[in-house]
Design a protein around this motif. Structure first.
Motif, short mmCIF file in Angstrom:
data_model
loop_
_atom_site.label_atom_id
_atom_site.label_comp_id
_atom_site.label_asym_id
_atom_site.label_seq_id
_atom_site.Cartn_x
_atom_site.Cartn_y
_atom_site.Cartn_z
N LEU A 100 27.64 -137.95 32.66
CA LEU A 100 27.56 -136.50 32.79
C LEU A 100 28.96 -135.93 32.76
N ASP A 101 29.06 -134.68 32.32
CA ASP A 101 30.34 -133.98 32.29
C ASP A 101 30.41 -133.02 33.47
N VAL A 102 31.62 -132.79 33.97
CA VAL A 102 31.78 -131.92 35.12
C VAL A 102 32.71 -130.77 34.80
N SER A 103 32.52 -129.68 35.54
CA SER A 103 33.44 -128.56 35.49
C SER A 103 33.70 -128.13 36.93
N MET A 104 34.31 -126.97 37.13
CA MET A 104 34.69 -126.53 38.47
C MET A 104 34.44 -125.03 38.65
N ALA A 105 34.10 -124.68 39.87
CA ALA A 105 34.16 -123.29 40.32
C ALA A 105 35.34 -123.20 41.29
N PHE A 106 35.87 -122.00 41.47
CA PHE A 106 37.03 -121.83 42.33
C PHE A 106 36.76 -120.77 43.39
N GLN A 107 37.16 -121.07 44.63
CA GLN A 107 37.01 -120.12 45.73
C GLN A 107 38.37 -119.89 46.38
N TYR A 124 43.36 -121.92 45.87
CA TYR A 124 41.96 -121.96 45.49
C TYR A 124 41.42 -123.38 45.65
N GLU A 125 40.22 -123.47 46.20
CA GLU A 125 39.55 -124.77 46.26
C GLU A 125 38.72 -124.96 45.00
N ALA A 126 38.86 -126.13 44.37
CA ALA A 126 38.05 -126.47 43.20
C ALA A 126 36.77 -127.14 43.68
N LEU A 127 35.63 -126.60 43.27
CA LEU A 127 34.31 -127.08 43.71
C LEU A 127 33.54 -127.55 42.49
N VAL A 128 33.06 -128.78 42.53
CA VAL A 128 32.45 -129.38 41.35
C VAL A 128 31.18 -128.64 40.93
N ARG A 129 31.04 -128.51 39.63
CA ARG A 129 29.86 -127.91 39.02
C ARG A 129 29.52 -128.68 37.74
N GLY A 130 28.31 -128.51 37.27
CA GLY A 130 27.96 -129.02 35.96
C GLY A 130 28.57 -128.12 34.90
N VAL A 131 28.60 -128.58 33.67
CA VAL A 131 29.22 -127.77 32.61
C VAL A 131 28.42 -126.51 32.32
N GLY A 132 27.19 -126.47 32.77
CA GLY A 132 26.39 -125.26 32.63
C GLY A 132 26.37 -124.43 33.90
N GLY A 133 27.23 -124.78 34.85
CA GLY A 133 27.29 -124.05 36.12
C GLY A 133 26.38 -124.60 37.18
N GLU A 134 25.75 -125.77 36.93
CA GLU A 134 24.85 -126.36 37.92
C GLU A 134 25.61 -126.63 39.22
N ASP A 160 35.16 -139.38 40.92
CA ASP A 160 36.30 -138.86 41.67
C ASP A 160 37.48 -138.58 40.75
N GLN A 161 37.76 -139.50 39.84
CA GLN A 161 38.87 -139.33 38.92
C GLN A 161 38.63 -138.17 37.95
N ASP A 162 37.44 -138.08 37.40
CA ASP A 162 37.13 -137.00 36.46
C ASP A 162 37.22 -135.62 37.12
N CYS A 163 36.79 -135.53 38.38
CA CYS A 163 36.87 -134.25 39.09
C CYS A 163 38.32 -133.83 39.27
N ARG A 164 39.18 -134.77 39.63
CA ARG A 164 40.60 -134.45 39.83
C ARG A 164 41.21 -133.91 38.53
N VAL A 165 40.99 -134.65 37.45
CA VAL A 165 41.59 -134.28 36.17
C VAL A 165 41.06 -132.93 35.70
N ALA A 181 26.78 -128.15 43.04
CA ALA A 181 27.34 -129.44 43.43
C ALA A 181 26.26 -130.45 43.79
N ALA A 182 25.23 -130.01 44.50
CA ALA A 182 24.17 -130.94 44.91
C ALA A 182 23.48 -131.56 43.70
N GLU A 183 23.23 -130.75 42.69
CA GLU A 183 22.58 -131.25 41.48
C GLU A 183 23.48 -132.24 40.75
N VAL A 184 24.79 -131.97 40.73
CA VAL A 184 25.72 -132.88 40.08
C VAL A 184 25.83 -134.19 40.84
N LEU A 185 26.02 -134.10 42.15
CA LEU A 185 26.21 -135.30 42.98
C LEU A 185 24.98 -136.20 42.97
#
Length: 247
Positions: A14-21, A34-44, A62-67, A46-50
């Motif tokens: 799966l591919d990941v993206s981020m939302a920022f707060q 800003y905190e980077a919060l994991v999301r799916g590439v369609g905005g899904e 973990d590595q993909d989220c950081r990058v 965090a719970a759905e991604v995890l």
């Protein structure tokens, strides 16, 4: 240095993206980071991604989220020298701290993102059996210039023992501790104790999950400087939302 656990064999499917707060600094009256919060590439969410991440994929996830967080922040931050990028990490997905930082360091170098503007936070809610290993991670991160933080402080497994073993740069008081703090003397007493303890240890306190002005004003009066929560701004997908209610 090699790392037996850092194998790319269990690649993510799966591919990941981020939302920022935003994190708001009430003293300087500006966005601190800003905190980077994991999301799916369609905005899904965090719970759905995890839910799609298998145990053998934790390191790669973990590595993909950081990058991804660094790549997006390098494009979105108007001045990375003046803002912190807060990235969550999984202590149990870090095998050898120096080796596991290679992808992070390469991403920061590739995008010209300063290491001193990166904050790594780990949740107290993730049980870490080997505190010596965690201490080693924190020491390595500090050596690289990263800021370190404990997330969800007061709601996890280790509690105060984490602060006995080592002192991070910052602790984020969990929203369950501060919810309704403006009308609850018990919560006010706990927050006052955390602030006093953090001051003695040279640790910055951040209150997260702020949803009302009354909560904010009570916590501001308790001496807390940094704030995060829906009252300021909800996370924005691949964007930097400005705080709505700075005071």
């Amino acid at each position: 240095m090699s790392c037996d656990g850092c194998s790319p064999a269990s690649a993510l499917d799966l591919d990941v993206s981020m939302a920022f707060q935003p994190i708001y600094d009430a003293v300087d009256e500006r966005v601190w980071g800003y905190e980077a919060l994991v999301r799916g590439v369609g905005g899904e969410g965090a719970a759905e991604v995890l839910a799609q991440v298998r145990p053998d994929q934790r390191y790669r996830f973990d590595q993909d989220c950081r990058v991804t967080a660094i790549e997006l922040a390098s494009r979105l931050f108007p001045d990375p020298e003046q803002l912190k990028l807060s990235i969550n990490f999984m202590p149990n997905a870090v095998y050898e701290p120096s080796a596991c930082l290679r992808a992070t360091l390469r991403a920061a170098d590739r995008h010209g993102f300063p290491l001193t503007s990166i904050m790594f936070e780990f949740t107290e809610d993730e049980q870490v059996a080997d505190t010596e290993h965690l201490t080693g991670i924190i020491a390595e991160y500090r050596k690289r210039g990263f800021t370190t933080a404990i997330d969800d402080f007061g709601a996890g497994h280790a509690g105060l023992s984490l602060l006995v073993d080592f002192q991070p740069d910052l602790i984020k008081i969990d929203m369950l501790v501060i919810r309704g703090v403006d009308t609850d003397p018990a919560r006010q007493a706990v927050v006052a104790g955390v602030v006093h303890m953090a001051d003695a240890l040279g640790i910055t306190v951040l209150a997260e999950g702020i949803e009302t002005e009354a909560e904010y004003l009570t916590l501001r009066g308790a001496g807390i400087r940094l704030f995060q929560g829906y009252w300021f701004a909800r996370p924005a997908f691949e964007a930097l939302p400005p705080p709505q209610n700075p005071r």
